[in-house]
Write a protein that holds these residues in place. Sequence first.
Motif, PDB file in Angstrom:
ATOM      1  N   MET A 121     115.492  81.754 -70.487  1.00 51.26           N
ATOM      2  CA  MET A 121     114.771  81.230 -70.611  1.00 51.26           C
ATOM      3  C   MET A 121     114.035  79.943 -69.273  1.00 51.26           C
ATOM      4  SD  MET A 121     116.035  76.713 -71.988  1.00 51.26           S
ATOM      5  CE  MET A 121     114.913  77.319 -74.192  1.00 51.26           C
ATOM      6  N   ARG A 122     112.764  79.867 -69.542  1.00 50.21           N
ATOM      7  CA  ARG A 122     112.560  78.702 -68.076  1.00 50.21           C
ATOM      8  C   ARG A 122     111.902  77.341 -68.165  1.00 50.21           C
ATOM      9  NH1 ARG A 122     106.504  78.703 -66.017  1.00 50.21           N
ATOM     10  NH2 ARG A 122     106.472  79.573 -64.259  1.00 50.21           N
ATOM     11  N   ARG A 123     112.254  76.858 -67.422  1.00 52.54           N
ATOM     12  CA  ARG A 123     111.788  75.464 -67.250  1.00 52.54           C
ATOM     13  C   ARG A 123     111.496  75.214 -65.937  1.00 52.54           C
ATOM     14  NH1 ARG A 123     117.380  72.137 -69.989  1.00 52.54           N
ATOM     15  NH2 ARG A 123     117.333  73.412 -72.032  1.00 52.54           N
ATOM     16  N   GLU A 124     109.939  74.079 -66.157  1.00 54.60           N
ATOM     17  CA  GLU A 124     109.359  74.125 -64.697  1.00 54.60           C
ATOM     18  C   GLU A 124     109.500  72.380 -65.251  1.00 54.60           C
ATOM     19  OE1 GLU A 124     104.464  74.084 -63.579  1.00 54.60           O
ATOM     20  OE2 GLU A 124     105.104  76.096 -63.785  1.00 54.60           O
ATOM     21  N   LYS A 125     110.183  71.733 -63.766  1.00 54.27           N
ATOM     22  CA  LYS A 125     109.584  69.582 -63.496  1.00 54.27           C
ATOM     23  C   LYS A 125     108.801  70.037 -62.382  1.00 54.27           C
ATOM     24  CE  LYS A 125     112.059  67.645 -65.209  1.00 54.27           C
ATOM     25  NZ  LYS A 125     112.683  66.330 -65.582  1.00 54.27           N
ATOM     26  N   SER A 126     107.995  69.067 -62.182  1.00 48.17           N
ATOM     27  CA  SER A 126     107.499  68.098 -61.099  1.00 48.17           C
ATOM     28  C   SER A 126     108.195  67.043 -60.385  1.00 48.17           C
ATOM     29  CB  SER A 126     106.057  67.966 -61.409  1.00 48.17           C
ATOM     30  OG  SER A 126     105.527  69.426 -61.117  1.00 48.17           O
ATOM     31  N   PHE A 127     108.356  66.477 -58.932  1.00 49.21           N
ATOM     32  CA  PHE A 127     108.947  65.895 -58.787  1.00 49.21           C
ATOM     33  C   PHE A 127     108.038  65.635 -57.176  1.00 49.21           C
ATOM     34  CE2 PHE A 127     112.111  68.573 -60.406  1.00 49.21           C
ATOM     35  CZ  PHE A 127     113.433  67.642 -61.061  1.00 49.21           C
ATOM     36  N   ARG A 128     107.529  64.221 -56.961  1.00 49.47           N
ATOM     37  CA  ARG A 128     107.549  63.532 -55.684  1.00 49.47           C
ATOM     38  C   ARG A 128     107.729  62.764 -54.865  1.00 49.47           C
ATOM     39  NH1 ARG A 128     102.302  61.398 -59.268  1.00 49.47           N
ATOM     40  NH2 ARG A 128     101.029  63.557 -60.046  1.00 49.47           N
ATOM     41  N   TRP A 150     121.981  81.095 -63.062  1.00 49.21           N
ATOM     42  CA  TRP A 150     120.207  81.030 -62.836  1.00 49.21           C
ATOM     43  C   TRP A 150     119.911  80.994 -60.868  1.00 49.21           C
ATOM     44  CZ3 TRP A 150     119.557  77.218 -58.377  1.00 49.21           C
ATOM     45  CH2 TRP A 150     120.781  76.613 -58.117  1.00 49.21           C
ATOM     46  N   ARG A 151     117.781  80.859 -61.278  1.00 46.74           N
ATOM     47  CA  ARG A 151     117.532  80.718 -59.932  1.00 46.74           C
ATOM     48  C   ARG A 151     116.200  79.911 -60.567  1.00 46.74           C
ATOM     49  NH1 ARG A 151     116.325  85.520 -56.581  1.00 46.74           N
ATOM     50  NH2 ARG A 151     114.077  85.164 -56.258  1.00 46.74           N
ATOM     51  N   ALA A 152     115.924  79.239 -58.973  1.00 49.93           N
ATOM     52  CA  ALA A 152     115.135  78.294 -59.147  1.00 49.93           C
ATOM     53  C   ALA A 152     113.721  79.164 -58.296  1.00 49.93           C
ATOM     54  CB  ALA A 152     115.787  76.747 -58.929  1.00 49.93           C
ATOM     55  N   SER A 153     112.490  78.847 -58.436  1.00 52.40           N
ATOM     56  CA  SER A 153     111.702  79.155 -56.975  1.00 52.40           C
ATOM     57  C   SER A 153     111.089  77.703 -56.823  1.00 52.40           C
ATOM     58  CB  SER A 153     110.410  79.919 -57.552  1.00 52.40           C
ATOM     59  OG  SER A 153     110.943  80.481 -58.775  1.00 52.40           O
ATOM     60  N   GLY A 183     117.110  81.457 -66.530  1.00 49.67           N
ATOM     61  CA  GLY A 183     118.105  81.140 -66.784  1.00 49.67           C
ATOM     62  C   GLY A 183     118.922  80.449 -68.198  1.00 49.67           C
ATOM     63  N   ASN A 184     120.051  80.937 -68.479  1.00 55.87           N
ATOM     64  CA  ASN A 184     120.272  80.730 -70.139  1.00 55.87           C
ATOM     65  C   ASN A 184     120.366  78.789 -70.377  1.00 55.87           C
ATOM     66  OD1 ASN A 184     123.383  79.109 -69.760  1.00 55.87           O
ATOM     67  ND2 ASN A 184     123.366  81.189 -68.580  1.00 55.87           N
ATOM     68  N   GLU A 185     119.868  79.303 -71.215  1.00 48.77           N
ATOM     69  CA  GLU A 185     119.825  77.325 -72.061  1.00 48.77           C
ATOM     70  C   GLU A 185     121.380  76.339 -71.433  1.00 48.77           C
ATOM     71  OE1 GLU A 185     118.698  75.074 -75.524  1.00 48.77           O
ATOM     72  OE2 GLU A 185     118.547  77.012 -76.316  1.00 48.77           O
ATOM     73  N   LEU A 205     122.034  72.403 -64.854  1.00 50.46           N
ATOM     74  CA  LEU A 205     121.282  72.749 -63.880  1.00 50.46           C
ATOM     75  C   LEU A 205     120.207  70.831 -63.690  1.00 50.46           C
ATOM     76  CD1 LEU A 205     120.936  73.633 -61.107  1.00 50.46           C
ATOM     77  CD2 LEU A 205     119.747  75.225 -61.995  1.00 50.46           C
ATOM     78  N   VAL A 206     119.423  70.824 -64.243  1.00 45.67           N
ATOM     79  CA  VAL A 206     118.094  70.651 -64.094  1.00 45.67           C
ATOM     80  C   VAL A 206     118.527  68.618 -64.425  1.00 45.67           C
ATOM     81  CG1 VAL A 206     115.810  69.895 -65.178  1.00 45.67           C
ATOM     82  CG2 VAL A 206     116.205  72.274 -65.433  1.00 45.67           C
ATOM     83  N   ASP A 207     119.354  68.491 -65.231  1.00 43.05           N
ATOM     84  CA  ASP A 207     119.770  67.134 -65.323  1.00 43.05           C
ATOM     85  C   ASP A 207     120.156  66.560 -63.931  1.00 43.05           C
ATOM     86  OD1 ASP A 207     118.992  66.582 -67.739  1.00 43.05           O
ATOM     87  OD2 ASP A 207     120.457  66.852 -68.894  1.00 43.05           O
TER      88      ASP A 207
END
Length: 84
Positions: free
Chosen positions: A1-8, A37-40, A63-65, A71-73
């Motif tokens: 699974m892939r999730r993309e988020k932006s932060f300022r 998991w992995r994050a770029s 990573g897996n759901e 992790l994202v939270d």
Amino acid sequence: MRREKSFRGINERLARVYLENLGGEVEEDGDVSGDGWRASLSSEKVEIGPTVELTEITVVFEGNEETLDSLVDDFSQKAMRAGG
């Protein structure tokens, strides 16, 4: 699974520190990997109105759901910046 988020309001160095605090290790290419998991990360300057620029960090989580849900939270809470 892939999730993309932006932060300022944060920079790549600080984003990597947050990911390390969540169990990741920075790799030679700058990506961060943890258990399952992995994050770029990438960054760019974005204009906010006619005179203000902010750095916007984009994090692509893979990573897996189940792992990504927490992790994202957790990362989003760390990356939340007051006043920015």
